[in-house]
Design an enzyme around this catalytic site. Structure first.
Site, PDB file in Angstrom:
ATOM      1  N   MET A   1     -22.919 -21.638  30.643  1.00 45.60           N
ATOM      2  CA  MET A   1     -21.871 -21.631  29.804  1.00 45.60           C
ATOM      3  C   MET A   1     -21.290 -23.157  30.169  1.00 45.60           C
ATOM      4  O   MET A   1     -21.005 -23.414  31.102  1.00 45.60           O
ATOM      5  CB  MET A   1     -20.733 -20.492  30.171  1.00 45.60           C
TER       6      MET A   1
ATOM      7  N   SER B   1     -23.660 -19.735  16.435  1.00 43.40           N
ATOM      8  CA  SER B   1     -22.873 -18.605  16.545  1.00 43.40           C
ATOM      9  C   SER B   1     -22.023 -18.127  15.522  1.00 43.40           C
ATOM     10  O   SER B   1     -21.085 -18.966  15.174  1.00 43.40           O
ATOM     11  CB  SER B   1     -21.980 -18.907  17.934  1.00 43.40           C
TER      12      SER B   1
ATOM     13  N   HIS C   1     -26.856 -16.455  16.763  1.00 42.18           N
ATOM     14  CA  HIS C   1     -26.273 -16.178  18.232  1.00 42.18           C
ATOM     15  C   HIS C   1     -24.991 -15.176  17.998  1.00 42.18           C
ATOM     16  O   HIS C   1     -24.424 -15.640  17.012  1.00 42.18           O
ATOM     17  CB  HIS C   1     -25.716 -17.255  18.776  1.00 42.18           C
TER      18      HIS C   1
ATOM     19  N   ASP D   1     -24.063 -23.083  25.733  1.00 40.56           N
ATOM     20  CA  ASP D   1     -23.360 -22.637  24.587  1.00 40.56           C
ATOM     21  C   ASP D   1     -21.934 -22.841  25.111  1.00 40.56           C
ATOM     22  O   ASP D   1     -21.310 -22.638  26.442  1.00 40.56           O
ATOM     23  CB  ASP D   1     -23.344 -21.099  25.103  1.00 40.56           C
TER      24      ASP D   1
ATOM     25  N   ASP E   1     -22.206 -13.278  19.800  1.00 41.48           N
ATOM     26  CA  ASP E   1     -21.010 -13.363  20.752  1.00 41.48           C
ATOM     27  C   ASP E   1     -20.256 -12.154  20.747  1.00 41.48           C
ATOM     28  O   ASP E   1     -19.391 -11.840  20.063  1.00 41.48           O
ATOM     29  CB  ASP E   1     -20.269 -14.429  20.660  1.00 41.48           C
TER      30      ASP E   1
ATOM     31  N   HIS F   1     -25.358 -12.256  22.921  1.00 39.31           N
ATOM     32  CA  HIS F   1     -24.660 -12.697  24.259  1.00 39.31           C
ATOM     33  C   HIS F   1     -23.669 -11.713  24.700  1.00 39.31           C
ATOM     34  O   HIS F   1     -22.652 -11.822  23.846  1.00 39.31           O
ATOM     35  CB  HIS F   1     -24.201 -14.243  24.035  1.00 39.31           C
TER      36      HIS F   1
ATOM     37  N   MET G   1     -17.679  -9.618  22.636  1.00 39.63           N
ATOM     38  CA  MET G   1     -16.569  -9.744  23.680  1.00 39.63           C
ATOM     39  C   MET G   1     -15.719  -8.530  23.690  1.00 39.63           C
ATOM     40  O   MET G   1     -15.432  -7.908  22.561  1.00 39.63           O
ATOM     41  CB  MET G   1     -15.622 -11.199  23.185  1.00 39.63           C
TER      42      MET G   1
ATOM     43  N   MET H   1     -20.657 -10.944  26.355  1.00 41.07           N
ATOM     44  CA  MET H   1     -19.617 -11.045  27.507  1.00 41.07           C
ATOM     45  C   MET H   1     -18.646  -9.675  27.528  1.00 41.07           C
ATOM     46  O   MET H   1     -17.697  -9.809  27.128  1.00 41.07           O
ATOM     47  CB  MET H   1     -18.842 -12.134  26.674  1.00 41.07           C
TER      48      MET H   1
HETATM   49  C1  DX5 Z   1     -17.813 -18.711  23.820  1.00 44.95           C
HETATM   50  C2  DX5 Z   1     -19.161 -18.275  23.072  1.00 44.95           C
HETATM   51  C3  DX5 Z   1     -19.511 -19.258  22.251  1.00 44.95           C
HETATM   52  C4  DX5 Z   1     -18.890 -20.007  21.297  1.00 44.95           C
HETATM   53  C5  DX5 Z   1     -19.349 -21.306  20.705  1.00 44.95           C
HETATM   54  O1  DX5 Z   1     -17.229 -17.806  24.561  1.00 44.95           O
HETATM   55  O2  DX5 Z   1     -19.871 -17.607  23.664  1.00 44.95           O
HETATM   56  O3  DX5 Z   1     -20.971 -18.884  21.806  1.00 44.95           O
HETATM   57  O4  DX5 Z   1     -18.399 -19.107  20.287  1.00 44.95           O
HETATM   58  O5  DX5 Z   1     -18.633 -21.893  20.020  1.00 44.95           O
HETATM   59  P1  DX5 Z   1     -18.241 -23.259  19.896  1.00 44.95           P
HETATM   60  O6  DX5 Z   1     -19.709 -23.845  19.754  1.00 44.95           O
HETATM   61  O7  DX5 Z   1     -17.312 -23.351  18.723  1.00 44.95           O
HETATM   62  O8  DX5 Z   1     -17.753 -24.026  21.166  1.00 44.95           O
HETATM   63 ZN    ZN Z   2     -22.255 -17.411  23.360  1.00 45.74          ZN
END
Ligand code: DX5
Ligand code: ZN
Length: 217
Positions: A136, A7, A32, A174, A34, A65, A36, A67
């Site tokens: 998750m 990620s 990956h 994840d 992320d 991903h 948000m 979110m």
């Molecule tokens: C959490 C994200 C993950 C996160 C993983 O909200 O979706 O992908 O960044 O990070 P680590 O591996 O550091 O928990």
């Molecule tokens: Zn993620």
């Protein structure tokens, strides 16, 4: 055999291009992404333009991903030649069946994710539609959190459901993955492993990826 999806949330944003070519050289399989929005999760990361700036920086496919609330509005922005998966959250999609079909209409793989507090049972009617289920193993929003142990049982249970129904979606996990739990996650049935901090924060990226791919050994 499993796929490792580092990620970039945990990468150095001032040199993202180098970071993704580094994980490719180290042997990772996916990037990956992320995303948000500060609404669905209590943090803002980056959007499609940052992801698109990574096109051509490696040959690794994007594992997106989302979110975010109302993902349907933004899905098309994340379609590129490098996009392999787009995953949305069940909790953010009142019409998840329509959203899954919409993602697939762009010719990419469609994933659905569930938060730690969401039961797998809510996925029952769409499991035959999805290409991927993302479990998750932390409450989404931040990297670097601790793995929630009951996620292992959730992965095992999902793998059993898949077998008993003769389905073939992939299982991804994840959050909080380290060299200490990667082995048990793969044993439980995870086929795509996301890792943020355990790849990018501390040590050497090559060695971190090698150790994760080697299941912590
Ligand atoms: C959490 C994200 C993950 C996160 C993983 O909200 O979706 O992908 O960044 O990070 P680590 O591996 O550091 O928990
Ligand atoms: Zn993620």
């Amino acid at each position: 055999m499993f796929k490792l999806a580092p990620s970039i949330l945990a990468a150095d944003f001032s040199k993202l291009g180098e970071e993704v070519s580094g994980i490719e050289k180290a042997g990772a399989h996916l990037i990956h992404i992320d995303v948000m929005d500060g609404h669905f999760v209590p943090n803002i990361s980056f959007g499609a333009s940052v992801m698109k700036s990574l096109c051509g920086k490696s040959t690794l496919p994007f594992d997106v991903h989302l979110m975010i609330e109302n993902p349907d509005k933004y899905i098309e922005d994340f379609i590129t030649d490098a996009t392999e998966y787009i995953t949305v959250h069940q909790e953010a999609c009142p019409n998840i069946h329509r959203t899954i079909r919409y993602i697939k209409s762009f010719g990419v793989k469609a994933g659905v994710s569930v938060n730690p507090g969401t039961s797998l049972s809510v996925l029952d009617s769409i499991l035959n539609e999805v290409d991927l289920v993302l479990i998750m193993s932390v409450n989404p929003g931040f990297g670097g959190q601790s793995f929630i142990e009951f996620s292992l049982d959730k992965i095992r249970h999902l793998a059993e459901i898949r077998n008993s129904r003769g389905l073939n979606f992939e299982i991804e996990v994840d959050g909080g993955v380290t060299i200490h739990n990667v082995d048990s996650l793969v044993d439980a049935g995870a086929e795509i492993i996301v890792a943020g901090n355990s790849v990018f924060a501390g040590g050497n990226i090559n060695e971190n990826v090698r150790q994760l791919l080697n299941r912590g050994r």
